[in-house]
Design an enzyme around this catalytic site. Structure first.
Site, short mmCIF file in Angstrom:
data_model
loop_
_atom_site.label_atom_id
_atom_site.label_comp_id
_atom_site.label_asym_id
_atom_site.label_seq_id
_atom_site.Cartn_x
_atom_site.Cartn_y
_atom_site.Cartn_z
N GLN A 296 0.84 -1.21 0.00
CA GLN A 296 0.00 0.00 0.00
C GLN A 296 0.86 1.24 0.00
O GLN A 296 0.59 2.21 -0.72
CB GLN A 296 -0.93 -0.01 1.21
CG GLN A 296 -1.98 -1.11 1.11
CD GLN A 296 -2.94 -1.12 2.28
OE1 GLN A 296 -2.77 -0.37 3.24
NE2 GLN A 296 -3.93 -1.97 2.21
N ASP B 276 -2.50 -11.40 4.24
CA ASP B 276 -3.94 -11.35 4.52
C ASP B 276 -4.51 -12.72 4.89
O ASP B 276 -5.69 -12.83 5.22
CB ASP B 276 -4.70 -10.81 3.31
CG ASP B 276 -4.41 -9.32 3.09
OD1 ASP B 276 -4.02 -8.64 4.06
OD2 ASP B 276 -4.57 -8.85 1.95
#
Ligand code: S3P
Length: 436
Positions: free
Chosen positions: A171, A317
């Site tokens: 990110q 994740d």
């Protein structure tokens, strides 16, 4: 009102399924489609709340977007300089990806904007993007404590930086590459460990040059993005629940068609294979610059391992699901080097340790991970803390528990996997959903 998952023990997973489109790629296809010149057709888009927030933000900045309709989206690109000032705050909902990527893009615009989020997002760290963006000359501020909202004001120009990221974050990398489209000079970002490279691949797909060399990626302004057609594969992060569910339950065999298997995302396969899982990749192919395969997963006896820290960013994740697998394995599993899990949609180390312990698993939390002693899952009540992936991971634990598992605060499953409940039920999980 909030959704509760009730899982009745037993069952196995069987069938041939597809999971929704990859969340990371779906966000990026909207972003780059909007910044491109011409019309981009997207198929396979995830119609989850996170991606809908990104779509709404670009509509608020004057981009004409048709759909989504059955995974198809038509984005009428406005070019790098074509965005307009939004008339209201941009609400990123639950999505850290949307907020961090858009923050980089918005710092390069000639208008002010304000990015807000839900309760979970409003507690997540933003200094990791604000600090390097400020170094580039951006005017961006957070609330006290370095959390959202983000207030962004225009500046006369950004300048390139050569940034060494302190944490492995796609990110942050992507945020800076988006800002770099508007910064004078060549911006380079070096990562401490490989992170997902969808931004780099997609920029190239839109014909924008990006230079990668090992752990370093660089980009210069001055080119434009050419609209293209994007096909988003199934999300391996959503497939993860079915991969674990089929592995831990008896007599399971599930085939998951069309899953993205980019090597920066397949840490879960490395970890589970080491634990003894039976996962076969079939029909490996490349679609739109991304590796894709069909996965066949069958029940297998798992054993505990010390998870290789180099695999952590590649499975970042998937730890809620992996930790459920660890709880069903023989022996101890040790996770370390995973402090980033504490700043996800929830503190995934604390919430997973608590939840596992609440269903009878012997766990001990450490600052950067946990130890899980595999054994028989008892059952009981778990609070997902509004974290979609934690809710879905505990749902799969019900395949092998002695008693019912009840999972609270499951509404946010809709951020990444709107049809989880019906898909899981159709392949054998005894799940019901109640509004409480
Ligand atoms: C994402 C990067 C990861 C991941 C998130 C999606 C992305 O975050 O956890 O769900 O699309 O770039 P970090 O890069 O902050 O680890």
């Amino acid at each position: 009102m909030s959704k509760r998952f009730n899982i009745h023990p037993g069952g196995s997973l069987k069938g041939v399924i597809r999971v929704p489109g990859d969340k990371s790629m779906s966000h990026r296809s909207v972003i780059f489609g909007a910044l491109a010149e011409g019309i981009t057709h997207v198929s396979g888009l995830l119609e989850g709340e996170d991606v809908l927030a990104t779509i709404a933000a670009f509509r608020a900045m004057g981009v004409n977007i048709e759909g989504p309709d059955d995974g198809r989206l038509v984005v009428h690109g406005v070019g790098l300089k074509g965005l307009q000032k939004p008339q209201h705050d941009l609400d990123m909902g639950n999505s850290g990806t949307a907020m961090r990527l858009l923050s980089g893009l918005l710092c390069g615009q000639n208008f002010s904007s304000r990015l807000v989020g839900d309760k979970s997002l409003s507690e997540r760290p933003m200094r990791r993007v604000v600090d390097p963006l400020t170094e580039m000359g951006a005017k961006i501020s957070t609330a006290v404590g370095g959390t959202p909202p983000l207030q962004i004001d225009p500046v006369s120009g950004l300048h390139a930086i050569d940034y060494k990221m302190p944490m492995a974050s796609a990110q942050v990398k992507s945020c800076l590459l988006l800002a770099a489209l508007y910064a004078q000079g060549k911006t380079c970002v070096t990562e401490p460990a490989p992170t997902r490279d969808h931004t780099e691949r997609m920029l190239r797909g839109f014909d924008y040059p990006v230079y990668s060399d090992g752990d370093r990626v660089c980009l210069e302004p001055g080119f434009h993005l050419a609209a293209t057609d994007m096909t988003v594969p199934g999300d391996i992060s959503s497939a993860a629940f079915f991969i674990v569910g089929a592995s831990i339950s008896k007599a399971s065999r599930i085939e998951i068609i069309n899953v993205g298997v980019n090597p920066t995302r397949t840490g879960i396969l490395l970890v589970l294979n080491q634990m003894g899982a039976d996962i076969e990749l079939k029909n490996e192919r490349v679609i739109g610059g991304e590796p894709v395969a069909d996965l066949v997963v069958q029940s297998a006896p798992l054993h505990g391992i010390h998870i290789d820290e180099r695999h952590v960013p590649l499975a970042i994740d998937e730890f809620p699901a992996i930790l459920v697998a660890a709880a069903c394995a023989t022996g101890e599993t040790v996770l370390s080097g995973a402090e980033e899990l504490r700043v996800k949609e929830s503190d995934r180390i604390a919430v997973m340790a608590r939840g596992l312990s609440d269903i009878g698993v012997d766990v001990s939390e450490t600052s950067d991970g946990m130890r899980v002693q595999g054994g028989q899952i008892r059952g009981g009540a778990v609070d997902s803390h509004g974290d979609h992936r934690i809710a879905m991971a505990f749902a799969m634990a019900g395949l092998v528990s002695d008693a019912d598992i009840q999972i609270d605060d499951c509404d946010n499953v809709a951020t990444s996997f709107p049809d989880f409940h019906s898909l899981a039920k159709s392949c054998g999980l005894h799940i019901t959903v109640t509004d409480i």
